[in-house]
Design an enzyme around this catalytic site. Sequence first.
Site, PDB file in Angstrom:
ATOM      1  N   ASP A   1      22.068  18.609 -25.820  1.00  0.00           N
ATOM      2  CA  ASP A   1      21.739  19.808 -26.087  1.00  0.00           C
ATOM      3  C   ASP A   1      21.179  20.408 -25.046  1.00  0.00           C
ATOM      4  O   ASP A   1      20.202  20.731 -24.741  1.00  0.00           O
ATOM      5  CB  ASP A   1      20.554  19.573 -27.428  1.00  0.00           C
ATOM      6  CG  ASP A   1      20.924  19.024 -28.638  1.00  0.00           C
ATOM      7  OD1 ASP A   1      21.699  19.644 -29.313  1.00  0.00           O
ATOM      8  OD2 ASP A   1      20.667  17.837 -28.748  1.00  0.00           O
TER       9      ASP A   1
ATOM     10  N   MET B   1      14.292  14.187 -34.382  1.00  0.00           N
ATOM     11  CA  MET B   1      14.429  14.290 -35.888  1.00  0.00           C
ATOM     12  C   MET B   1      14.925  13.034 -36.728  1.00  0.00           C
ATOM     13  O   MET B   1      15.422  13.204 -37.732  1.00  0.00           O
ATOM     14  CB  MET B   1      15.227  15.537 -36.265  1.00  0.00           C
ATOM     15  CG  MET B   1      14.925  16.787 -35.517  1.00  0.00           C
ATOM     16  SD  MET B   1      15.338  18.441 -36.439  1.00  0.00           S
ATOM     17  CE  MET B   1      16.899  18.219 -36.186  1.00  0.00           C
TER      18      MET B   1
ATOM     19  N   GLN C   1      19.319  23.878 -25.448  1.00  0.00           N
ATOM     20  CA  GLN C   1      17.648  23.506 -25.878  1.00  0.00           C
ATOM     21  C   GLN C   1      16.868  22.868 -24.625  1.00  0.00           C
ATOM     22  O   GLN C   1      15.791  23.469 -24.707  1.00  0.00           O
ATOM     23  CB  GLN C   1      17.954  22.124 -26.908  1.00  0.00           C
ATOM     24  CG  GLN C   1      16.392  21.782 -27.435  1.00  0.00           C
ATOM     25  CD  GLN C   1      16.612  20.766 -28.344  1.00  0.00           C
ATOM     26  OE1 GLN C   1      16.768  21.158 -29.601  1.00  0.00           O
ATOM     27  NE2 GLN C   1      16.759  19.531 -28.418  1.00  0.00           N
TER      28      GLN C   1
ATOM     29  N   GLY D   1      21.400   7.450 -27.876  1.00  0.00           N
ATOM     30  CA  GLY D   1      21.205   8.769 -26.962  1.00  0.00           C
ATOM     31  C   GLY D   1      19.587   8.690 -27.080  1.00  0.00           C
ATOM     32  O   GLY D   1      18.809   9.088 -26.295  1.00  0.00           O
ATOM     33  N   HIS D   2      18.863   8.696 -28.373  1.00  0.00           N
ATOM     34  CA  HIS D   2      17.510   8.976 -28.234  1.00  0.00           C
ATOM     35  C   HIS D   2      17.057   7.725 -27.808  1.00  0.00           C
ATOM     36  O   HIS D   2      15.684   7.801 -27.089  1.00  0.00           O
ATOM     37  CB  HIS D   2      17.063   8.901 -30.121  1.00  0.00           C
ATOM     38  CG  HIS D   2      17.632   9.894 -30.832  1.00  0.00           C
ATOM     39  ND1 HIS D   2      18.546   9.662 -31.842  1.00  0.00           N
ATOM     40  CD2 HIS D   2      17.370  11.366 -31.026  1.00  0.00           C
ATOM     41  CE1 HIS D   2      18.590  10.835 -32.388  1.00  0.00           C
ATOM     42  NE2 HIS D   2      17.964  11.665 -32.008  1.00  0.00           N
TER      43      HIS D   2
ATOM     44  N   ARG E   1      24.693  13.343 -36.249  1.00  0.00           N
ATOM     45  CA  ARG E   1      25.881  13.939 -37.390  1.00  0.00           C
ATOM     46  C   ARG E   1      27.223  13.198 -37.242  1.00  0.00           C
ATOM     47  O   ARG E   1      27.909  13.186 -38.262  1.00  0.00           O
ATOM     48  CB  ARG E   1      26.250  15.412 -36.917  1.00  0.00           C
ATOM     49  CG  ARG E   1      25.156  16.356 -37.310  1.00  0.00           C
ATOM     50  CD  ARG E   1      25.384  17.553 -36.086  1.00  0.00           C
ATOM     51  NE  ARG E   1      24.232  18.373 -36.278  1.00  0.00           N
ATOM     52  CZ  ARG E   1      24.053  19.476 -37.145  1.00  0.00           C
ATOM     53  NH1 ARG E   1      24.970  19.953 -38.022  1.00  0.00           N
ATOM     54  NH2 ARG E   1      23.057  20.226 -37.042  1.00  0.00           N
TER      55      ARG E   1
END
Length: 279
Positions: free
Chosen positions: A151, A30, A154, A36-37, A188
Amino acid sequence: MMKIFKTQRALKEHLSSIEEELVVGFAPTMGSLHEGHLSLIRESKKRCDIVVCSIFVNPTQFNVVSDFENYPKDYFEDIELLKSAGCDVLFLPNDVDEVYKNEKKVSLDLGNIINVLEGEHRPGHFDGVMRVVKLLFDIVQPDKAFFGLKDFQQFLVIQKMAKVLNMEIEVLGCDIVREENGLAMSSRNKRLSNTELKNALVLQKALNHCKNNFGKMGLQDLQAECFGILQKESEPEYFEICDAESLSPITEVSEPQKIRAFTATSIGEIRLIDNMEIV
Ligand code: PAF
């Protein structure tokens, strides 16, 4: 050179020109990218021939409207980061309809893993995640897909969804990437003040306490102590010690079960989640 596509049609056309035997890896995001991504992109690069990433802030998975509205949506920096990590293809749809327009809704029963933890505390969240990931999987048709284990739930939900829908996609989980001080990387975190960033270390403190004391005291007492640690610096929603496959809370320790602790807590306005392998 990274190619950027704004429409499903253009992306599909490009992907269909890729030779059959090449392995396509996919990391949906997103945006508001961090290490991390980028670790997902690098892992995909190692295991696949073509690396596809998507940036799409999916409205259907936000159960609080202001959370969606405040989610950062400036992609200039993200594009540069993806290029430097070696991403080959970026799907960057302009609007929600571009992703959802051909949706054929399916109803899935994934059992317990969808109703506990985040499922219980963010009603409808996983329905939105599954809807968008299914749509993205159908568009990209990757061989492998990469998700961060911050996550963890998820990741399990998507792995199970792919299995139940007989999608021929290997869903892989990549280790949590943490700051030097132990804070799990999250988009966040950018919204936390300096004081809040310090307070956010409480998640790691509680999880470490759980790991270090597991087996030395009763589970309920341990869980209560961890919750108490969180309460000192934040407003916890849950601290749960669960079976790492079923996500059912464990009541007794039986070998060779894999156990993980999960938590969600708010630091001021910002809700953070984290988890850790306990045994
Ligand atoms: O983890 C995320 O960033 C999102 O939930 C995902 C998987 C990209 C779906 O919108």
